[in-house]
Write a protein that holds these residues in place. Structure first.
Motif, PDB file in Angstrom:
ATOM      1  N   VAL A 130       0.826  -1.208   0.000  1.00 43.18           N
ATOM      2  CA  VAL A 130       0.000   0.000   0.000  1.00 43.18           C
ATOM      3  C   VAL A 130       0.858   1.255   0.000  1.00 43.18           C
ATOM      4  N   VAL A 131       1.855   1.322   0.875  1.00 42.15           N
ATOM      5  CA  VAL A 131       2.684   2.526   0.908  1.00 42.15           C
ATOM      6  C   VAL A 131       3.535   2.634  -0.353  1.00 42.15           C
ATOM      7  N   SER A 132       3.909   1.494  -0.945  1.00 40.91           N
ATOM      8  CA  SER A 132       4.642   1.533  -2.215  1.00 40.91           C
ATOM      9  C   SER A 132       3.796   2.198  -3.296  1.00 40.91           C
ATOM     10  N   MET A 133       2.508   1.883  -3.326  1.00 46.19           N
ATOM     11  CA  MET A 133       1.617   2.509  -4.298  1.00 46.19           C
ATOM     12  C   MET A 133       1.456   3.994  -4.009  1.00 46.19           C
ATOM     13  N   MET A 134       1.453   4.373  -2.735  1.00 51.36           N
ATOM     14  CA  MET A 134       1.404   5.792  -2.376  1.00 51.36           C
ATOM     15  C   MET A 134       2.618   6.522  -2.939  1.00 51.36           C
ATOM     16  N   ALA A 135       3.793   5.915  -2.773  1.00 52.38           N
ATOM     17  CA  ALA A 135       5.013   6.525  -3.314  1.00 52.38           C
ATOM     18  C   ALA A 135       4.932   6.628  -4.825  1.00 52.38           C
ATOM     19  N   TYR A 136       4.446   5.577  -5.461  1.00 59.32           N
ATOM     20  CA  TYR A 136       4.327   5.567  -6.919  1.00 59.32           C
ATOM     21  C   TYR A 136       3.409   6.689  -7.404  1.00 59.32           C
ATOM     22  N   ILE A 137       2.281   6.845  -6.755  1.00 61.95           N
ATOM     23  CA  ILE A 137       1.325   7.894  -7.136  1.00 61.95           C
ATOM     24  C   ILE A 137       1.987   9.268  -7.034  1.00 61.95           C
ATOM     25  N   GLN A 138       2.643   9.524  -5.924  1.00 61.31           N
ATOM     26  CA  GLN A 138       3.173  10.868  -5.666  1.00 61.31           C
ATOM     27  C   GLN A 138       4.340  11.215  -6.571  1.00 61.31           C
ATOM     28  N   ILE A 139       5.296  10.293  -6.743  1.00 59.26           N
ATOM     29  CA  ILE A 139       6.428  10.653  -7.597  1.00 59.26           C
ATOM     30  C   ILE A 139       6.005  10.698  -9.065  1.00 59.26           C
ATOM     31  N   SER A 140       4.971   9.943  -9.418  1.00 59.60           N
ATOM     32  CA  SER A 140       4.453  10.024 -10.790  1.00 59.60           C
ATOM     33  C   SER A 140       3.829  11.382 -11.037  1.00 59.60           C
ATOM     34  N   LEU A 141       3.044  11.860 -10.096  1.00 58.30           N
ATOM     35  CA  LEU A 141       2.311  13.101 -10.294  1.00 58.30           C
ATOM     36  C   LEU A 141       3.204  14.337 -10.270  1.00 58.30           C
ATOM     37  N   ILE A 142       4.332  14.284  -9.583  1.00 58.15           N
ATOM     38  CA  ILE A 142       5.228  15.441  -9.616  1.00 58.15           C
ATOM     39  C   ILE A 142       6.267  15.302 -10.735  1.00 58.15           C
ATOM     40  N   GLY A 143       6.166  14.224 -11.506  1.00 60.56           N
ATOM     41  CA  GLY A 143       7.011  14.088 -12.693  1.00 60.56           C
ATOM     42  C   GLY A 143       8.406  13.561 -12.445  1.00 60.56           C
ATOM     43  N   CYS A 144       8.550  12.609 -11.545  1.00 61.67           N
ATOM     44  CA  CYS A 144       9.860  11.990 -11.312  1.00 61.67           C
ATOM     45  C   CYS A 144      10.033  10.792 -12.230  1.00 61.67           C
ATOM     46  N   PRO A 145      11.060  10.748 -13.045  1.00 59.02           N
ATOM     47  CA  PRO A 145      11.331   9.554 -13.832  1.00 59.02           C
ATOM     48  C   PRO A 145      11.938   8.463 -12.947  1.00 59.02           C
ATOM     49  N   GLY A 146      11.444   7.265 -13.080  1.00 58.07           N
ATOM     50  CA  GLY A 146      11.973   6.183 -12.265  1.00 58.07           C
ATOM     51  C   GLY A 146      10.945   5.096 -12.051  1.00 58.07           C
ATOM     52  N   TYR A 147      11.041   4.424 -10.922  1.00 51.91           N
ATOM     53  CA  TYR A 147      10.132   3.322 -10.653  1.00 51.91           C
ATOM     54  C   TYR A 147      10.124   2.982  -9.165  1.00 51.91           C
ATOM     55  N   ILE A 148       9.038   2.334  -8.770  1.00 50.44           N
ATOM     56  CA  ILE A 148       8.870   1.853  -7.403  1.00 50.44           C
ATOM     57  C   ILE A 148       8.814   0.335  -7.442  1.00 50.44           C
ATOM     58  N   ILE A 149       9.557  -0.290  -6.553  1.00 50.61           N
ATOM     59  CA  ILE A 149       9.594  -1.748  -6.471  1.00 50.61           C
ATOM     60  C   ILE A 149       8.885  -2.186  -5.194  1.00 50.61           C
ATOM     61  N   ILE A 150       7.927  -3.077  -5.339  1.00 42.52           N
ATOM     62  CA  ILE A 150       7.278  -3.685  -4.173  1.00 42.52           C
ATOM     63  C   ILE A 150       8.020  -4.983  -3.885  1.00 42.52           C
ATOM     64  N   GLY A 151       8.620  -5.069  -2.706  1.00 41.42           N
ATOM     65  CA  GLY A 151       9.388  -6.256  -2.356  1.00 41.42           C
ATOM     66  C   GLY A 151      10.314  -5.978  -1.197  1.00 41.42           C
ATOM     67  N   ASN A 152      10.913  -7.016  -0.672  1.00 39.29           N
ATOM     68  CA  ASN A 152      11.820  -6.919   0.469  1.00 39.29           C
ATOM     69  C   ASN A 152      13.191  -6.443  -0.006  1.00 39.29           C
ATOM     70  N   SER A 153      13.622  -5.294   0.482  1.00 36.82           N
ATOM     71  CA  SER A 153      14.895  -4.715   0.045  1.00 36.82           C
ATOM     72  C   SER A 153      16.098  -5.544   0.483  1.00 36.82           C
ATOM     73  N   LEU A 154      15.945  -6.331   1.538  1.00 33.32           N
ATOM     74  CA  LEU A 154      17.064  -7.129   2.030  1.00 33.32           C
ATOM     75  C   LEU A 154      17.220  -8.426   1.254  1.00 33.32           C
ATOM     76  N   THR A 155      16.112  -9.108   0.989  1.00 32.30           N
ATOM     77  CA  THR A 155      16.188 -10.398   0.309  1.00 32.30           C
ATOM     78  C   THR A 155      16.037 -10.289  -1.203  1.00 32.30           C
ATOM     79  N   ASN A 156      15.393  -9.223  -1.675  1.00 31.85           N
ATOM     80  CA  ASN A 156      15.168  -9.049  -3.113  1.00 31.85           C
ATOM     81  C   ASN A 156      15.463  -7.616  -3.544  1.00 31.85           C
ATOM     82  N   PRO A 157      16.722  -7.190  -3.425  1.00 31.45           N
ATOM     83  CA  PRO A 157      17.070  -5.818  -3.819  1.00 31.45           C
ATOM     84  C   PRO A 157      17.059  -5.675  -5.335  1.00 31.45           C
TER      85      PRO A 157
END
Length: 287
Positions: free
Chosen positions: A183-210
Motif C-alpha cells: 500500500v505505501v509503495s503505491m502511495m510513493a508511486y502515485i506521488q512521484i508520478s504526479l510530480i514528474g519523477c522519472p523512475g520506478y517503485i519496487i514492491i518487495g523486500n529490500s534485504l532479500t530481493n534488492p
C-alpha cells in the motif's frame, strides 16, 4: 462505524480529501478504503502508460475489483483530483503520507513510522552538493534510491532539492524506491508520478530481493513487482536506454543527446499521446 479521528493539523486540500474519504468508511474500515483508493489511483496511472500485457491485465483486474468495493467511480475520481491539485499547487510535500499518518493507518507492529517531511527535506539538501552537479554534467543524470521508501517523502524531497540546485530533476535524475508494504509503495508511486519523477517503485523486500542490473532497465525478478512512472518513458530516457544498449552491443562511445529547455517541467502526462505511442515505447525501451 465510529468516525476516524484525525490527529494532525490539516490544510484545505487535506480536509477536502478526508471529507470525501469519510463518506466511504460507513460500512468499511478506513484501512480497507485507503487500500482500495491507492490501488485505483496507482493502477490508473500505470495502465495509462505501461502496456506490458501481463502487468496491464493484472492491474486492470485490481482496479475493477477496488472500484466495485468503493461503490463506483465518482467519489474515487474526486479524491484523485484532490491529490493531483494538491501536488500541483505544492510539490514540496508528502501529501499522502501525512494523511496516512493522520488516519492512524501506519503499522506500528512493523515499525512503520514515516519520517516527517521537513526532516526529509533537510537530509536531501544536506546530501546534494557540487558533486551532484559534476556527475550530472559528466554522466547526464544521477540515480537516487530509497530502499525503505514509505510514501516517497525522501524521493520527493530529493526532487525538490535538485530543483533548488537549478537542475531539472525530470531529465537529470532517476528515482528508485522500494518497500515491502504494497500500500505505501503505491502511495510513493502515485506521488512521484504526479510530480514528474522519472523512475520506478519496487514492491518487495529490500534485504532479500534488492534491485539488480542497470538502473535504466528495471525488470521484475522473483519477489519483486516494478511500477514504472510516466516520465521514465519520456523520449530523453528512451534515448539513454538506447545508448546503453548500443554501448553494450558495440562498445566504444555513442553520441546520442537530446536537450530539454532549462526550467521546463512536465508536471503530469498526456494520456492520449502515451496511448498512441505505447507500442513504440515497449519495443524500443525493452521495458
Amino acid at each position: 462505524m465510529a468516525k476516524v479521528k484525525h490527529t494532525v493539523h490539516l490544510q484545505d486540500r487535506e480536509k477536502e480529501f478526508l471529507k470525501l474519504f469519510d463518506t466511504l468508511t460507513y460500512s468499511r474500515s478506513a484501512w480497507q478504503v485507503w487500500e482500495d483508493l491507492m490501488t485505483v489511483m496507482a493502477c490508473s496511472i500505470s495502465n495509462a502508460v505501461d502496456r506490458t500485457p501481463e502487468k496491464f491485465k493484472r492491474r486492470e483486474e485490481q482496479y475493477e475489483s477496488a472500484i466495485k468495493r468503493l461503490g463506483g467511480v465518482e467519489t474515487p475520481a474526486q479524491i484523485f483530483n484532490i491529490v493531483v491539485m494538491a501536488l500541483e499547487e505544492n510539490s514540496d510535500q508528502d501529501f499522502l503520507g501525512k494523511l496516512y499518518m493522520s488516519l492512524n493507518l501506519g503499522s506500528h507492529w512493523h515499525g512503520q513510522f514515516f519520517t516527517p517531511y521537513n526532516v526529509c527535506r533537510m537530509m536531501a539538501e544536506m546530501n546534494f552538493d557540487d558533486g551532484m552537479q559534476a556527475e550530472v554534467e559528466s554522466k547526464g543524470y544521477i540515480s537516487i534510491c530509497d530502499p525503505c521508501v514509505g510514501a516517497g517523502a525522501m524521493l520527493i524531497a530529493a526532487a525538490n532539492a535538485i530543483r533548488k540546485a537549478k537542475l531539472n530533476y525530470q531529465t537529470s535524475a532517476v528515482f528508485v524506491g522500494q518497500d515491502i508494504d504494497r500500500v505505501v509503495s503505491m502511495m510513493a508511486y502515485i506521488q512521484i508520478s504526479l510530480i514528474g519523477c522519472p523512475g520506478y517503485i519496487i514492491i518487495g523486500n529490500s534485504l532479500t530481493n534488492p534491485p539488480t542490473g542497470h538502473v535504466l532497465f528495471p525488470h521484475d525478478t522473483e519477489g519483486q513487482e516494478v511500477w514504472i512512472t510516466p516520465l521514465f518513458m519520456h523520449d530523453i530516457w528512451e534515448m539513454r536506454r538506447t545508448k546503453e544498449l548500443l554501448l553494450g552491443l558495440f562498445g566504444g562511445t555513442v553520441t546520442t543527446q537530446k536537450t530539454v529547455g532549462k526550467g521546463h517541467y512536465f508536471m503530469f502526462f498526456d494520456f492520449k499521446e502515451q496511448e498512441e505511442n505505447h507500442g513504440r515505447q515497449e519495443i524500443k525501451s525493452g521495458i
